[in-house]
Design a protein around this motif. Structure first.
Motif, short mmCIF file in Angstrom:
data_model
loop_
_atom_site.label_atom_id
_atom_site.label_comp_id
_atom_site.label_asym_id
_atom_site.label_seq_id
_atom_site.Cartn_x
_atom_site.Cartn_y
_atom_site.Cartn_z
N PHE A 72 -7.57 3.73 5.52
CA PHE A 72 -7.48 3.48 4.08
C PHE A 72 -8.86 3.34 3.45
N TYR A 94 -6.35 -0.64 9.48
CA TYR A 94 -6.56 -0.27 8.08
C TYR A 94 -7.73 0.68 7.84
N GLN A 117 -3.86 4.79 -2.65
CA GLN A 117 -2.70 3.98 -2.26
C GLN A 117 -2.96 2.48 -2.38
N GLY A 118 -4.02 2.12 -3.10
CA GLY A 118 -4.36 0.69 -3.20
C GLY A 118 -4.23 0.10 -4.60
N PHE A 137 0.85 -1.18 0.00
CA PHE A 137 0.00 0.00 0.00
C PHE A 137 0.89 1.24 0.00
#
Length: 200
Positions: free
Chosen positions: A168, A165, A122-123, A69
């Motif tokens: 995110f 997480y 960011q994935g 990530f």
């Protein structure tokens, strides 16, 4: 009662899947840290040795795999390749080698995630790897012999993982690992083939 090999049982999702499946089936757990059945999905030899050790199976399940990530503008090819080598090829390796150890009518269940269809910042690596696994599942289902089946489970972010997480996944509805575990039972005990079970 089916004999099931579950790789990745030490994780949050894997633990819930193991607990659920054990209510009706024999579950053999394996992971990098498992004291009895240690396995490295990055190694053909390690996976083959595990499969030889556990003997004929009715189902194989993978709930493991890491991805990088980070911002696309800062991502190196090596960082992107982490997910390809670990989550993608690791699960594919288990499926390719494991098919020979399944009894007729057996099944393989791999794990992807919501980012296949709903990307986040960011994935990029996670979305790419998950999509590749789902493509493998759909295509492999058309070629498997002996009544063998293959499916994938695609959960949203787990409620148990929100502390780590959650940032995110802004605005995403989390699901419990126990709810996600139900989809693995559907894959193993049902008749679906080449399907992606979305737990969103």
């Amino acid at each position: 009662m089916k004999k099931i090999l579950l790789v990745g049982a030490s994780g949050t999702l894997g633990s819930a899947v193991a607990q659920h499946l054990r209510q009706q089936h024999q579950v053999i757990t394996a992971s990098r840290s498992d004291p009895l059945h240690s396995v490295d999905l990055g190694s053909d030899d390690s996976v083959s040795a595990l499969l030889q050790a556990v003997g004929p199976l009715d189902a194989i399940v993978a709930t493991t795999g890491s991805v990088h990530f980070g911002p696309l503008t800062e991502m190196s090819p090596a960082q992107f390749a982490q997910g390809l080598q670990d989550k993608l090829l690791g699960q594919v390796r288990l499926a390719l080698l494991g098919q020979q150890h399944l009894r007729d009518g057996g099944s393989i269940t791999l794990t992807t995630g919501i980012l296949t269809e709903q990307p986040i910042a960011q994935g990029v690596s996670a979305s790419s790897v998950n999509a590749a696994i789902e493509g493998f599942v759909r295509a492999a289902a058309l070629e498997l012999p002996r009544g063998l089946r293959i499916n994938a489970v695609s959960p949203s972010v787990l409620s148990e993982a929100l502390d780590a997480y959650g940032d995110f996944f802004p605005g995403f509805e989390p699901v419990s690992a126990a709810r996600a575990a139900l989809a693995y039972q559907r894959s193993i005990d049902g008749i679906a083939n080449g399907q992606v079970f979305k737990v969103w």
